[in-house]
Scaffold this motif. Structure first.
Motif, short mmCIF file in Angstrom:
data_model
loop_
_atom_site.label_atom_id
_atom_site.label_comp_id
_atom_site.label_asym_id
_atom_site.label_seq_id
_atom_site.Cartn_x
_atom_site.Cartn_y
_atom_site.Cartn_z
N ILE A 46 0.85 -1.20 0.00
CA ILE A 46 0.00 0.00 0.00
C ILE A 46 0.88 1.24 0.00
O ILE A 46 1.75 1.39 0.86
CB ILE A 46 -0.96 -0.01 1.21
N GLU A 47 0.66 2.10 -0.98
CA GLU A 47 1.44 3.34 -1.13
C GLU A 47 0.68 4.52 -0.54
O GLU A 47 -0.55 4.58 -0.62
CB GLU A 47 1.71 3.63 -2.61
N THR A 48 1.42 5.47 0.00
CA THR A 48 0.83 6.73 0.44
C THR A 48 1.14 7.78 -0.60
O THR A 48 2.30 7.93 -1.02
CB THR A 48 1.38 7.17 1.81
N VAL A 49 0.11 8.50 -1.03
CA VAL A 49 0.25 9.57 -2.01
C VAL A 49 -0.12 10.87 -1.31
O VAL A 49 -1.17 10.97 -0.67
CB VAL A 49 -0.66 9.34 -3.24
N PHE A 50 0.76 11.87 -1.42
CA PHE A 50 0.51 13.17 -0.81
C PHE A 50 -0.02 14.15 -1.85
O PHE A 50 0.50 14.22 -2.95
CB PHE A 50 1.80 13.74 -0.20
N MET A 51 -1.04 14.91 -1.46
CA MET A 51 -1.61 15.94 -2.32
C MET A 51 -1.62 17.24 -1.53
O MET A 51 -2.10 17.28 -0.40
CB MET A 51 -3.03 15.55 -2.74
N MET A 52 -1.08 18.27 -2.14
CA MET A 52 -1.07 19.58 -1.48
C MET A 52 -2.47 20.18 -1.53
O MET A 52 -3.12 20.18 -2.56
CB MET A 52 -0.10 20.53 -2.19
N THR A 53 -2.91 20.69 -0.39
CA THR A 53 -4.17 21.40 -0.33
C THR A 53 -4.02 22.69 -1.13
O THR A 53 -2.95 23.29 -1.15
CB THR A 53 -4.53 21.74 1.13
N SER A 54 -5.08 23.11 -1.81
CA SER A 54 -5.04 24.38 -2.53
C SER A 54 -4.65 25.49 -1.57
O SER A 54 -5.06 25.50 -0.40
CB SER A 54 -6.41 24.68 -3.14
#
Length: 157
Positions: free
Chosen positions: A112-120
């Motif tokens: 299982i991979e963790t993907v980071f997304m920057m909040t606007s």
């Protein structure tokens, strides 16, 4: 099917959370918003209320499912056939904490991979804690949470 799990306590859901959910729903075939039952945390809304509030503001996103869970996130992800944990980041301190969690989750289940997304950037200062603090003292929470939830949040105080 490409399934991601977006976990959190969402107490309450903010526009920053909704931003990640909306953008994540465009990337993954299915996005499961996993609402954490945290016995160590005193929440404003109970688990059923948090799930319902999120369902209310995501009803137009057909590939989003909202579920509650307790236990290990990697176990929840595996049960729901997800290979991705989606995490929203606002600040460097968020990254430090979430990076440690990602390493632990990878140790528990390397599939299982963790993907980071920057909040606007418009929501980079918004947190559930700050929303509760502002609402508690009668401040204006417009623009911080979805409009249809404002009265429900204020009513809690």
């Amino acid at each position: 099917m490409n399934i991601a799990v977006y976990p959190g306590s969402f107490d309450p859901i903010t526009k920053g959370h909704l931003d990640i959910i909306t953008r994540g729903s465009k990337i993954y075939d299915k996005l499961i918003v996993a609402v954490l039952v945290n016995v160590d945390k005193k929440c404003l809304f109970n688990i059923e209320e948090r799930v319902e509030l999120i369902k209310k503001v995501t009803k137009n996103l057909k590939n989003v499912e909202v579920l509650s869970f307790e236990g290990l996130l990697v176990d929840f992800a595996k049960i729901h056939n997800s290979k991705v944990i989606l995490k929203g980041l606002r600040t460097i301190s968020d990254f430090e904490y979430e990076f440690q969690m990602a390493l632990m989750n990878s140790k528990l289940n390397p599939d299982i991979e963790t993907v980071f997304m920057m909040t606007s950037s418009a929501y980079s200062y918004v947190s559930s804690s700050s929303v509760k603090q502002v609402a508690k003292f009668g401040g204006n929470i417009e623009g911080l949470v979805p409009n249809e939830l404002i009265s429900e949040i204020i009513d809690k105080f």
